[in-house]
Design an enzyme around this catalytic site. Structure first.
Site, mmCIF file in Angstrom:
data_model
loop_
_atom_site.group_PDB
_atom_site.id
_atom_site.type_symbol
_atom_site.label_atom_id
_atom_site.label_comp_id
_atom_site.label_asym_id
_atom_site.label_seq_id
_atom_site.Cartn_x
_atom_site.Cartn_y
_atom_site.Cartn_z
ATOM 1 N N LYS A 211 2.907 15.608 -21.730
ATOM 2 C CA LYS A 211 2.338 14.656 -20.772
ATOM 3 C C LYS A 211 2.228 15.281 -19.375
ATOM 4 O O LYS A 211 1.204 15.165 -18.691
ATOM 5 C CB LYS A 211 3.198 13.392 -20.735
ATOM 6 N N CYS A 265 0.224 9.357 -10.480
ATOM 7 C CA CYS A 265 0.473 10.220 -11.651
ATOM 8 C C CYS A 265 0.194 11.675 -11.330
ATOM 9 O O CYS A 265 1.093 12.506 -11.317
ATOM 10 C CB CYS A 265 -0.413 9.784 -12.808
HETATM 11 N N1 SAJ Z 1 -10.123 13.446 -8.452
HETATM 12 C C1 SAJ Z 1 -10.856 14.386 -7.739
HETATM 13 N N2 SAJ Z 1 -11.807 15.096 -8.382
HETATM 14 C C2 SAJ Z 1 -12.076 14.906 -9.715
HETATM 15 C C3 SAJ Z 1 -11.317 13.967 -10.446
HETATM 16 C C4 SAJ Z 1 -10.334 13.248 -9.791
HETATM 17 O O1 SAJ Z 1 -10.653 14.580 -6.533
HETATM 18 O O2 SAJ Z 1 -12.974 15.586 -10.217
HETATM 19 C C5 SAJ Z 1 -9.085 12.665 -7.772
HETATM 20 C C6 SAJ Z 1 -9.379 11.155 -7.756
HETATM 21 O O3 SAJ Z 1 -10.235 10.807 -6.697
HETATM 22 C C7 SAJ Z 1 -7.995 10.564 -7.617
HETATM 23 C C8 SAJ Z 1 -7.104 11.571 -8.366
HETATM 24 O O4 SAJ Z 1 -7.874 12.762 -8.512
HETATM 25 O O5 SAJ Z 1 -7.583 10.551 -6.264
HETATM 26 C C9 SAJ Z 1 -6.621 11.124 -9.732
HETATM 27 O O6 SAJ Z 1 -7.662 10.457 -10.449
HETATM 28 P P1 SAJ Z 1 -7.931 10.692 -12.008
HETATM 29 O O7 SAJ Z 1 -9.079 9.853 -12.402
HETATM 30 O O8 SAJ Z 1 -8.050 12.148 -12.272
HETATM 31 O O9 SAJ Z 1 -6.588 10.265 -12.734
HETATM 32 P P2 SAJ Z 1 -5.625 8.955 -12.709
HETATM 33 O O10 SAJ Z 1 -4.478 9.247 -11.801
HETATM 34 O O11 SAJ Z 1 -6.372 7.701 -12.511
HETATM 35 O O12 SAJ Z 1 -5.105 8.973 -14.251
HETATM 36 C C10 SAJ Z 1 -4.508 10.162 -14.776
HETATM 37 C C11 SAJ Z 1 -5.139 10.446 -16.156
HETATM 38 N N3 SAJ Z 1 -4.734 11.783 -16.587
HETATM 39 C C12 SAJ Z 1 -5.636 12.719 -16.979
HETATM 40 O O13 SAJ Z 1 -6.840 12.527 -16.931
HETATM 41 C C13 SAJ Z 1 -5.098 14.017 -17.491
HETATM 42 C C14 SAJ Z 1 -4.704 9.371 -17.151
HETATM 43 O O14 SAJ Z 1 -5.186 9.661 -18.453
HETATM 44 C C15 SAJ Z 1 -3.169 9.268 -17.168
HETATM 45 O O15 SAJ Z 1 -2.721 8.263 -18.068
HETATM 46 C C16 SAJ Z 1 -2.711 8.892 -15.778
HETATM 47 O O16 SAJ Z 1 -3.101 9.956 -14.891
HETATM 48 C C17 SAJ Z 1 -1.203 8.725 -15.820
HETATM 49 O O17 SAJ Z 1 -0.762 7.557 -15.791
HETATM 50 O O18 SAJ Z 1 -0.486 9.714 -15.968
#
Ligand code: SAJ
Length: 419
Positions: A211, A265
């Site tokens: 994870k 996360c």
């Molecule tokens: N972000 C970027 N650029 C990107 C993608 C995301 O800057 O290309 C930023 C977003 O704006 C945000 C942050 O990253 O601030 C996180 O967003 P996210 O959509 O990547 O992830 P979370 O935090 O909403 O959810 C993640 C997910 N993990 C993965 O995709 C590996 C989700 O599946 C997990 O269940 C969750 O973390 C968790 O609870 O651990």
């Protein structure tokens, strides 16, 4: 196996949807939370968080009489722990909520129960829970002791994406890591009830690390995009165009740069890897530092943009900050870089008026509301009155803004919408 029902501990973004998933399959669930307000809201049929389709699912669980919320730990056949696992000031894991959940469960155990940790946790946490229970209940045989145990313990990390939880909670593959093969089998029976994806059995420590690895992978990839943004800016290129072209390669899939990584996360979990192996986790640490440095870069750009409008350091001007949430199209402000940029801007420039635009909330969060130079504004008002417009979150609502709407304003676009 489920005669005495299931207790889900922690009624937040993971625990509450899990209650909904279990009750949909006819199981009797008791939701346990230390927050009395959360418990009374749920018992009154209201859902204290925003997540598509969760309210309907909880309402139907209540109507069927399958879900009750309480602040006191019941006896149950299965205990599912979904409490927060933040980090301390020096980026060390803070397991205090897991520990207090364990301490509440221990006196209720009679033998035969399954205890599952869903909270994202550092490697070794499930084993620690086993030791904590055994300290409190020397009469029970726990799995870390080896041999046949009275209570079964496993880690099954949640993996759902905020905004899609009520889809992914059913469809995602699940990793079930037991402290023994028997523990993994028993815990897997719970997920077989409602998961349509694959269920992969392993040991607890590998499940914990898997994870953390998923979120560290995403963090490192976002850091790569953020570093590219700085490189491209330095040499005068459009990073979004460069990434889009590179992504035409069949084996390249670069993520998007932004104002930093938010949520509870991805900005947290990689630190658990750093804490477990500080000497080895060099890239993981560097990614965290790169992403954490992004808000300061954006603040510098806002100051530069204000200077272009003739405002000198610290004084005057109106800045519209578009978006406060941690990512697009959600209302969740936790650990949001957009929120921290808006707040820091207002604090560092008390003479500047800051118009915060967030279509998903109807009141400013406490930290911003306390600042006299910050107002919650509608998009049209903010665009009309701002000298500098800063795009922090690529909400669908902001995609309709055209360059014509922005004429005459200085722009800081952290998401590449207005190129
Ligand atoms: N972000 C970027 N650029 C990107 C993608 C995301 O800057 O290309 C930023 C977003 O704006 C945000 C942050 O990253 O601030 C996180 O967003 P996210 O959509 O990547 O992830 P979370 O935090 O909403 O959810 C993640 C997910 N993990 C993965 O995709 C590996 C989700 O599946 C997990 O269940 C969750 O973390 C968790 O609870 O651990």
């Amino acid at each position: 196996m489920f005669d005495d029902g299931i207790a889900v501990i922690g009624l937040g973004y993971i625990g509450l949807p899990t209650c909904a998933a279990l009750t949909r399959h006819g199981l009797r669930v008791t939701g346990v939370d230390v927050n009395e307000r959360t418990v009374s809201e749920i018992n009154a049929g209201r859902v204290p968080i925003v997540e598509p389709n969760l309210d309907v699912a909880i309402a139907s669980a209540m109507a069927d009489g399958l879900l009750t919320a309480t602040t006191s730990m019941p006896h149950a056949s299965v205990y599912l722990i979904a409490v927060p696992t933040p980090f301390t000031g020096d980026h060390e894991p803070d397991l205090r909520h897991v520990r207090s959940a364990t301490e509440a469960i221990a006196p209720m155990l009679r033998g035969g129960e399954v205890v599952i940790l869903e909270s994202t946790s550092p490697p070794g946490t499930t084993e620690l829970i086993s030791q904590w229970i055994s300290d409190l209940r020397p009469d029970l045989k726990l799995p870390h002791m080896g041999g046949i145990s009275d209570v079964h313990l496993a880690h099954c990390p949640e993996r759902v994406l905020p905004g899609r939880i009520m889809v992914e909670i059913f469809s995602n593959d699940r990793i079930v890591g037991g402290l023994s093969p028997e523990c993994a089998q028993r815990a897997a029976e719970v997920y077989r009830l409602f998961v349509t994806g694959d269920i992969i059995l392993t040991d607890a420590k590998s499940a914990e690390m898997a994870k953390l690895t998923e979120n560290a992978f995403r963090d490192v990839n976002i850091a790569f995009a953020n570093e590219l943004a700085e490189i491209c800016e330095h040499i005068g290129l459009d990073v979004w165009e460069v990434i889009s072209m590179a992504n035409h390669h069949p084996r390249v899939n670069i993520l998007q740069p932004g104002p930093g990584v938010g949520g509870h996360c991805i900005a947290v979990d990689p630190w658990f890897i750093v804490s477990a192996a500080p000497e080895q986790a060099r890239l993981v640490r560097a990614a965290r530092e790169t992403n954490d440095a992004r808000p300061r870069t954006v603040l510098t750009k806002i100051s530069d943009a204000l200077a272009l409008t003739g405002r000198t350091d610290g004084e005057g001007g109106t800045v519209a900050c578009l978006g406060l949430a941690f990512k697009a199209d959600i209302d969740d402000l936790r650990e949001s870089p957009a929120l921290s940029i808006t707040e820091t801007l207002a604090k560092e420039r008390p003479g500047t008026r800051v118009l915060a635009v967030e279509p998903h909330i109807d009141a400013l969060p406490r930290g911003l509301a306390a600042l006299p130079n910050v107002e919650l504004a509608a998009t049209e008002q903010a665009l009309a009155e701002a000298d500098v417009v800063v795009l922090l979150v690529d909400h669908a609502a902001f995609r309709a803004i055209t360059l014509a709407d922005l004429r005459g304003r200085e722009l800081v676009d952290t998401r590449g919408l207005w190129r």
